[in-house]
Design a protein around this motif. Structure first.
Motif, PDB file in Angstrom:
ATOM      1  N   GLY A  71      -5.411  -6.781  -3.427  1.00  0.00           N
ATOM      2  CA  GLY A  71      -6.126  -7.593  -2.280  1.00  0.00           C
ATOM      3  C   GLY A  71      -6.122  -6.735  -1.044  1.00  0.00           C
ATOM      4  O   GLY A  71      -6.234  -7.223   0.063  1.00  0.00           O
ATOM      5  N   LEU A  72      -6.263  -5.424  -1.204  1.00  0.00           N
ATOM      6  CA  LEU A  72      -6.228  -4.455  -0.093  1.00  0.00           C
ATOM      7  C   LEU A  72      -7.511  -4.020  -0.058  1.00  0.00           C
ATOM      8  O   LEU A  72      -8.172  -3.780  -1.003  1.00  0.00           O
ATOM      9  N   PRO A  73      -7.823  -3.497   0.972  1.00  0.00           N
ATOM     10  CA  PRO A  73      -9.321  -2.715   1.084  1.00  0.00           C
ATOM     11  C   PRO A  73      -9.568  -1.507   0.430  1.00  0.00           C
ATOM     12  O   PRO A  73      -8.924  -0.744   0.596  1.00  0.00           O
ATOM     13  N   ALA A  74     -10.587  -1.595  -0.318  1.00  0.00           N
ATOM     14  CA  ALA A  74     -10.860  -0.444  -1.318  1.00  0.00           C
ATOM     15  C   ALA A  74     -12.232  -0.006  -1.071  1.00  0.00           C
ATOM     16  O   ALA A  74     -12.828   0.935  -1.679  1.00  0.00           O
ATOM     17  N   SER A  75     -12.924  -0.606  -0.087  1.00  0.00           N
ATOM     18  CA  SER A  75     -14.408  -0.259   0.118  1.00  0.00           C
ATOM     19  C   SER A  75     -14.618   0.074   1.817  1.00  0.00           C
ATOM     20  O   SER A  75     -14.403  -0.769   2.417  1.00  0.00           O
ATOM     21  N   LEU A  76     -15.182   1.058   2.045  1.00  0.00           N
ATOM     22  CA  LEU A  76     -15.369   1.492   3.381  1.00  0.00           C
ATOM     23  C   LEU A  76     -16.651   0.665   4.133  1.00  0.00           C
ATOM     24  O   LEU A  76     -16.431  -0.101   4.976  1.00  0.00           O
ATOM     25  N   SER A  77     -17.625   0.453   3.155  1.00  0.00           N
ATOM     26  CA  SER A  77     -19.027  -0.300   3.583  1.00  0.00           C
ATOM     27  C   SER A  77     -18.514  -1.779   3.839  1.00  0.00           C
ATOM     28  O   SER A  77     -18.989  -2.237   4.736  1.00  0.00           O
ATOM     29  N   ALA A 106      -6.355  -0.290  -8.421  1.00  0.00           N
ATOM     30  CA  ALA A 106      -5.226  -0.644  -7.992  1.00  0.00           C
ATOM     31  C   ALA A 106      -5.021  -1.346  -6.765  1.00  0.00           C
ATOM     32  O   ALA A 106      -4.181  -2.329  -6.434  1.00  0.00           O
ATOM     33  N   ILE A 107      -5.674  -0.485  -5.757  1.00  0.00           N
ATOM     34  CA  ILE A 107      -5.653  -0.919  -4.170  1.00  0.00           C
ATOM     35  C   ILE A 107      -6.572  -2.452  -4.396  1.00  0.00           C
ATOM     36  O   ILE A 107      -5.992  -3.363  -3.675  1.00  0.00           O
ATOM     37  N   ALA A 108      -7.565  -2.562  -4.793  1.00  0.00           N
ATOM     38  CA  ALA A 108      -8.304  -3.796  -4.711  1.00  0.00           C
ATOM     39  C   ALA A 108      -7.396  -4.895  -5.426  1.00  0.00           C
ATOM     40  O   ALA A 108      -7.601  -5.976  -4.884  1.00  0.00           O
ATOM     41  N   ALA A 109      -7.051  -4.505  -6.552  1.00  0.00           N
ATOM     42  CA  ALA A 109      -6.253  -5.709  -7.191  1.00  0.00           C
ATOM     43  C   ALA A 109      -5.106  -6.114  -6.292  1.00  0.00           C
ATOM     44  O   ALA A 109      -4.481  -7.203  -6.646  1.00  0.00           O
ATOM     45  N   ALA A 129       0.671  -1.294   0.022  1.00  0.00           N
ATOM     46  CA  ALA A 129      -0.147  -0.042  -0.134  1.00  0.00           C
ATOM     47  C   ALA A 129       1.017   1.282  -0.046  1.00  0.00           C
ATOM     48  O   ALA A 129       0.631   2.165  -0.729  1.00  0.00           O
ATOM     49  N   GLU A 130       2.109   1.318   0.799  1.00  0.00           N
ATOM     50  CA  GLU A 130       3.004   2.370   0.859  1.00  0.00           C
ATOM     51  C   GLU A 130       3.603   2.538  -0.295  1.00  0.00           C
ATOM     52  O   GLU A 130       4.071   3.857  -1.005  1.00  0.00           O
ATOM     53  N   ALA A 190       1.297   3.450 -12.871  1.00  0.00           N
ATOM     54  CA  ALA A 190       0.816   2.780 -14.315  1.00  0.00           C
ATOM     55  C   ALA A 190       1.675   1.449 -14.434  1.00  0.00           C
ATOM     56  O   ALA A 190       1.111   0.381 -14.531  1.00  0.00           O
ATOM     57  N   TRP A 191       3.079   1.705 -14.007  1.00  0.00           N
ATOM     58  CA  TRP A 191       3.674   0.390 -13.820  1.00  0.00           C
ATOM     59  C   TRP A 191       3.355  -0.571 -12.726  1.00  0.00           C
ATOM     60  O   TRP A 191       3.235  -1.734 -12.865  1.00  0.00           O
ATOM     61  N   LEU A 192       3.002  -0.100 -11.693  1.00  0.00           N
ATOM     62  CA  LEU A 192       2.384  -0.830 -10.853  1.00  0.00           C
ATOM     63  C   LEU A 192       0.968  -1.539 -10.928  1.00  0.00           C
ATOM     64  O   LEU A 192       0.871  -2.920 -10.664  1.00  0.00           O
TER      65      LEU A 192
END
Ligand code: ADP
Ligand code: ZN
Length: 372
Positions: free
Chosen positions: A308-314, A303-306, A188-189, A203-205
């Motif tokens: 496997g990181l949380p991308a939705s507050l709900s 990019a965050i969701a891909a 994430a960082e 874009a590379w990430l």
């Protein structure tokens, strides 16, 4: 292999990124071991995990070169960043006879690095230290830049000092044993650097996230080196966060801090996970203000969701309101009285500090995100 200088006047130091560097530590860190050539023991600090995994190779390499490390081992986790452990560590360093010219070695993630850095800032009014970061988060972020701290009853990282390391040795091979969840949290960082200042890297990430997370050597080194190069540039220009430049590194951290506070700084949400979701919220809030398009905000979220990181507050399932989350933000270290600078996006790859953000509007935005 990459060597990235951190150009601070009078305290310049190198960040060395090299596979297997820990097994060659006696060579690579030779200037910082000189004082121990007389047979004095070299102070090393680790947690039980990093000690078990990597102390043997380091000890062997030092022994082969005539040095004897002495290990101070703490329990893993934030509980090591307390007054009690700090006191024991400082007493231990004094008992070892550490002088201001000596260097203490910190082998571990952000917890060990923050603790050792702060102990070294105050022992004998400041002795040297070398960072040997073993988590992705510490390798791309916390080991460089000189922010050191412990936690107290009042909150996280509220007691600390700026104290720069003399050297940072990054061995990407140690990430092989890092649990996948910790790997993603550190990633994430990495995304943060792309979003805040380098659209091409972002874009590379997007194209290479899987390679980085799978620890493919070339992709990993590129991700670490690009992140550290940006951090080094920012820290050299604004070491103490007195201009807005270093503050850019807090992208996602104000929202993230509120999420960490609401989940009790527990394993429910790791720091990197909170920052990941915090960046998504910063991107969506920037879109709400019309600063970036919705499509760009969703690209950041993607990019965050891909990864496997949380991308939705709900999806977090918090039982609180936006007002409660906004209230946590008032306790942020960066709060200046009633106002709180917010890191927002002007575009993907360009963050800025907004000083006109109204916390009631943040609360309304968060209510919508909680219900989405
Ligand atoms: P951070 O760098 O995210 O602040 P910590 O210092 O809390 O993280 O470390 C996170 C966890 O990962 C701890 O349990 C620590 O012992 C463990 N750890 C650190 N580095 C490694 C590694 N290279 N392999 C396996 N576990 C590790
Ligand atoms: Zn962070």
């Amino acid at each position: 292999m990459a060597v990235i200088p951190v150009a601070l006047a009078g305290r310049a130091y190198d960040v060395v990124i090299e596979e297997g560097v820990l097994e060659r530590i006696a060579d690579v860190a030779a200037p910082f071991l000189k004082g121990y050539a007389s047979g004095r023991r070299v102070p090393f600090v680790a947690d039980t995990n990093t000690h078990r995994l990597y102390a043997p190779a380091i000890t062997a390499n030092l022994a082969a070169n005539g040095f004897t490390p002495d290990w101070f081992v703490v329990e893993p986790g934030e509980d090591a960043k307390t007054w009690g452990v700090l006191e024991r560590l400082c007493d231990w360093l004094l008992a070892l006879g550490v002088t201001r010219k000596d260097h203490v070695f910190a082998l571990g993630g952000g917890v060990v690095g923050d603790l050792v850095g702060f102990a070294c800032a105050i022992t004998k009014r400041g002795c040297g230290f070398v960072q040997l970061p073993t988590t992705l988060l510490a390798q791309v972020d916390s080991s460089v830049g000189g922010k050191t701290a412990i936690n107290t009853r009042a909150g996280k990282n509220l007691i600390g000092a700026f104290h720069q390391p003399a050297l940072v040795l990054i061995d990407p091979l140690v990430l092989a044993t890092l649990p996948p969840r910790e790997m993603r949290a550190g990633y994430a960082e990495v995304v943060k650097y792309g979003l805040l200042g380098d659209a091409a890297f972002f874009a590379w990430l997007e194209a290479n996230a899987n390679m980085v997370l799978a620890r493919e050597p070339q992709a990993l080194e590129h991700a670490i080196a690009t992140s550290i190069a940006m951090k080094a540039r920012i820290v050299a220009a604004d070491e103490r966060e007195t201009q807005d430049l270093r503050a850019l590194l807090n992208l996602g951290h104000t929202f993230g801090h509120a999420l960490e506070a609401e989940t009790g700084f527990s394993d429910r949400l790791l720091h990197g996970e909170a920052v990941a979701l915090g960046m998504v919220l910063a991107a969506r809030y920037s879109a709400r203000r019309g600063e970036i398009g919705t499509a760009d905000a969703e690209r950041a979220a993607g990019a965050i969701a891909a990864a496997g990181l949380p991308a939705s507050l709900s999806a977090l399932g918090l039982a609180c309101t936006g007002t409660v989350l906004a209230r946590h933000m008032r306790h942020d270290k960066k709060a200046e009285g009633a106002t709180l600078p917010f890191l927002l996006l002007r575009k993907l790859g360009e963050a800025y500090v907004a000083r006109d953000v109204d916390l009631t509007d943040i609360a309304a935005f968060l209510d919508a995100e909680l219900a989405a």
